[in-house]
Write an enzyme that holds these catalytic residues in place. Structure first.
Site, short mmCIF file in Angstrom:
data_model
loop_
_atom_site.label_atom_id
_atom_site.label_comp_id
_atom_site.label_asym_id
_atom_site.label_seq_id
_atom_site.Cartn_x
_atom_site.Cartn_y
_atom_site.Cartn_z
N CYS A 195 0.80 -1.23 0.00
CA CYS A 195 0.00 0.00 0.00
C CYS A 195 0.83 1.28 0.00
O CYS A 195 0.52 2.22 -0.73
CB CYS A 195 -0.98 -0.01 1.16
N HIS A 211 -3.03 1.18 6.79
CA HIS A 211 -3.20 1.21 5.34
C HIS A 211 -2.90 2.63 4.88
O HIS A 211 -3.22 3.60 5.56
CB HIS A 211 -4.62 0.79 4.94
N ASP A 236 -7.05 5.85 -3.85
CA ASP A 236 -6.31 4.68 -3.39
C ASP A 236 -5.96 3.81 -4.59
O ASP A 236 -6.84 3.27 -5.25
CB ASP A 236 -7.16 3.89 -2.39
#
Length: 794
Positions: free
Chosen positions: A361, A419, A442
């Site tokens: 991530c 995250h 994202d």
């Protein structure tokens, strides 16, 4: 017979480079040369840091060019400028003879996104064999320059035609400024909503019945956070410096109670990075499906940022980074070894768009931040601790364990230790001004959105207010920061008991780098109202109600379709569970360090005024940062008798020999204790542990002056009680090192400290960040960074 002769003549040219750039004959005045006033324009447009000689400009802002003419332009001459972008055609002049009486025609062929790949001059002319027919010439040239994409069009905002001293219908304009004899100065302005990308600028002059058309050159047009009429306008100059111009930063990782800083080199101004960012747009699925519509939509930061979120990952197309969260990384690079975006982007570009292996991530977020900042969109990196992945969109993360504390995978819900995603700043004309500002994006491929692995932009205002029905993917992000966390224990007789329900666990310490300094800023209040407050619960119930019906924010599942839980069912699940008669806490007796034993204490308290017998089942597992267990390290069980309201402490350890072969590169251990008492519900106690690396020290041995060599000394320690070999020290930093530096460290004795010295030659002034990383197969990376102030030459 004619066709055979043409084919044979065509074979003469196979593998032959054709002569280019023969001058064309113009009958009207034409510029002899063009001065793009590079230094002046770049300073005014805040693009001086880009490592490119090309004109790089921002939309909605004027720029200046100077033209020198071979013959004087008369007062009655009409000057028209033409700006085009996209897969635009270039005039290719064919000369079908070698004598002075040449027959000339002009064909249209597309150019690549950077004309310099074919010619650094203003046009391409080809000398052809006079025996070849025009048909054969055209066929052969089409082999050299295959047609690929639509022609620019005013209706698509990819072509602008504007006369001198008149604003065109497109919003482009040109004004003549005072100038010296023999030259003309022009101020050209683009509209604040112009399509971004690489442009060609042409000048057409009509002098009586004579016409000339000249390609003046190319320039790149970017979003403009300094322009009040641009959708990405950001009013605060310090924030613009941070979120647009800062080429290094900090990404936060770790645990909610142990937050770590990791340096990241964004490097958006480094050589090739802007070209690569534009190539990312051209490689998108949208562009391949409909190039004309895709390019015309590049005036909109909503569209551009969403395309980038899809193309940074490689799941649906040949995107930049391939994700991997388990197994070995021998066929690529361990995600923990990356320290910046520049190496990744260049590897993708130079490797003919083959996805770079591997990322997680923070890598996806770091690369996306680089791309969006390079295009002019203010962007920052966000870390959410205890981040939920709600696969069935019921705003509940349900975890199942057996009576020994082992995790059971009865669903795909999960809670990651952290995250990382992005926020970009722009206006939401599609939603209304209330939702302007920071938008969540994202690039980590978790779930499909409208059939593609992409996420956002989702307004943080929409997330805070529970408007989970709004574009794009608001429901998914809302669950990441505000879902409820419910733990179930499953018994051998198939009975399950809800032993833990927490409305406050998810979405903790949402963090980003502070403006101007390397410290943490908590932005949790941007995402939700205070936990446990009346307003927060009202918003949660509003979101549940909206998710009870089909919404535009609904996401397609990765593996299989699931029905949404009803609102009534979900509210029933959040009712308080039966209370336990005991409480417990796992406590670290000392800071855990890699290579040493981990010392813990389990404190157990009897909450009732009666005797109580408790059965404890404790286990420790090596886990990933996604909290997925990989290997069991320790397991034991015992009975404890407690007097009325008595507290007992049980000390235990996890030895280095127990975890050294099981620990993942994340250096995380999860300890769980399931406690069953004669009275009350069962109790689950959990403790996440990160093993700390030894410190690495960086010293610069002298003043840092641009273009002057200076030595850097790095000292680090082998944390293990065994010999380690084949380590590598890596260093990088924008403005300090043009390529990543690698130095082999062949051997380190147990607990030995080593020193490595290397030279850097800073090539940019200002505040710079140097990052170092010791990579070794025996333990996870040891990283460090230092901030340098590079001064100009005196």
């Amino acid at each position: 017979m004619t066709n055979i002769k043409q084919a044979n003549n065509m074979n003469k040219f196979k593998g032959t480079m054709l002569l280019i750039n023969l001058p064309c004959i113009f009958l009207a005045p034409k510029p002899a040369n063009v001065n793009w006033q590079s230094k002046l324009n770049k300073a005014a447009h805040h693009t001086s840091d880009y490592s490119s000689t090309e004109a790089i400009l921002r939309r909605g802002q004027a720029f200046t060019i100077t033209l020198n003419f071979q013959t004087n332009v008369m007062s009655g001459d009409n000057l028209t400028f033409i700006a085009i972008t996209g897969n635009s055609p270039i005039a290719l002049t064919l000369h079908t003879g070698y004598s002075s009486s040449k027959t000339t025609c002009t064909l249209q062929f597309p150019i690549c996104h950077n004309l310099s790949m074919y010619s650094k001059k203003q046009g391409i002319g080809i000398i052809a064999d006079p025996c070849l027919s025009l048909t054969v010439l055209t066929q052969y040239c089409c082999l050299l320059f295959p047609l690929a994409g639509p022609s620019p069009a005013e209706s698509q905002q990819t072509k602008a035609i504007f006369n001198l001293s008149e604003e065109g219908a497109s919003g482009w304009s040109a004004i003549q400024e005072p100038s010296e004899p023999g030259c003309m100065n022009f101020t050209i302005s683009s509209p604040a909503n112009a399509v971004i990308g690489r442009y060609k600028l042409k000048l057409q002059i009509v002098s009586g019945n004579k016409v000339s058309s000249t390609l003046l050159g190319q320039f790149v047009l970017l979003f403009n956070p300094w322009c009040p009429n641009d959708d990405v306008y950001m009013a605060n100059e310090k924030e613009r410096q941070e979120y647009v111009l800062n080429d290094s930063g900090i990404i936060f990782q770790g645990l909610e109670k142990y937050i770590q800083q990791e340096a990241w080199n964004y490097g958006q101004f480094e050589e090739d990075i802007l070209d690569i960012s534009l190539a990312i747009l051209d490689r998108s699925l949208n562009h391949r499906q409909d190039p004309a519509v895709d390019v015309s939509n590049r005036n909109n930061p909503i569209y551009v940022s969403r395309v980038v979120s899809a193309t940074v990952n490689s799941n649906d197309e040949k995107g930049v980074v391939q994700g991997k969260w388990n197994g070995k990384y021998c066929s690529g690079t361990n995600p923990l070894h990356w320290s910046g975006s520049v190496t990744i982007l260049r590897k993708w570009y130079r490797g003919r768009y083959k996805p770079v292996r591997y990322g997680q991530c923070w890598v996806f977020a770091g690369v996306m931040c680089t791309v969006l900042r390079s295009l002019g969109i203010p962007t920052r990196v966000i870390t959410n601790f205890n981040s939920a992945h709600d696969t069935n969109i019921n705003l509940s993360i349900d975890k199942y364990i057996d009576i020994s504390g082992k995790t059971l995978y009865l669903n795909e819900d999960s809670v990651w230790n952290f995250h990382v995603w992005n926020e970009s700043w722009f206006v939401r004309r599609d939603l209304g001004s209330f939702y302007d500002g920071w938008q969540v994006l994202d690039a980590t491929p978790q779930e499909r959105s409208k059939g593609i692995f992409q996420c956002g932009p989702a307004s943080t205002r929409a997330i805070k207010e529970g408007d989970v029905n709004l574009d794009y993917d608001s429901s998914f992000v809302f669950a990441e920061v505000n879902a409820d966390y419910v733990t179930w224990i499953c018994y051998s007789n198939k009975r399950k008991e809800r032993i833990y329900s927490d409305t406050r666990k998810i979405g903790k310490f949402i963090s980003t780098k502070a403006v101007g300094i390397n410290s943490r800023v908590d932005v949790t209040d941007n995402y939700k109202y205070p936990e446990g407050s009346l307003k927060e619960r009202q918003v949660y119930k509003k979101a549940l109600k909206l998710l009870g019906v089909r919404s535009t924010g609904r996401r397609t599942k990765i593996r299989r379709h699931r029905r949404r839980s009803s609102v009534a069912q979900r509210q029933n699940m959040t009712e308080p569970a039966r209370k336990p008669s005991i409480s417990g806490k796992l406590i670290l007796s000392a800071s855990p360090v890699i290579g040493q034993d981990v010392l813990l204490t389990f404190a157990l308290r009897n909450l009732i005024s009666d005797f109580n017998t408790v059965k404890i089942k404790l286990r420790a597992s090596a886990i990933l940062y996604t909290r997925k267990p990989k290997t069991e390290i320790l397991q034991w069980s015992r009975f404890i008798k407690l007097g009325p309201e008595e507290v007992k402490e049980i000390s235990f350890k996890i030895s280095y020999s127990q975890y050294k072969n099981s620990l993942t590169d994340d250096r995380k251990i999860l300890v769980t204790a399931v406690c069953e008492a004669k009275q009350g519900a069962s109790l689950l106690v959990e403790k996440d542990i990160i093993l700390q690396d030894p410190f690495i020290t960086i010293k610069v041995l002298g003043p840092t002056v641009v273009h002057k060599a200076v030595n850097v000394q790095v000292t680090f320690t082998n944390p293990l009680s065994e010999v380690v070999t084949d380590c590598v020290l890596r260093a990088e930093g924008s403005g300090l090192l043009k390529e990543q530096l690698k130095i082999n460290v062949e051997r380190m004795a147990p607990m030995e400290s080593s020193t490595v010295q290397f030279e850097i030659i800073p090539y940019k002034t200002g505040t710079r960040q140097l990052q170092v990383d010791l990579v070794c197969t025996h333990f996870s990376d040891i990283k460090g960074f230092i901030t340098l102030d590079v001064t100009p030459v005196q």
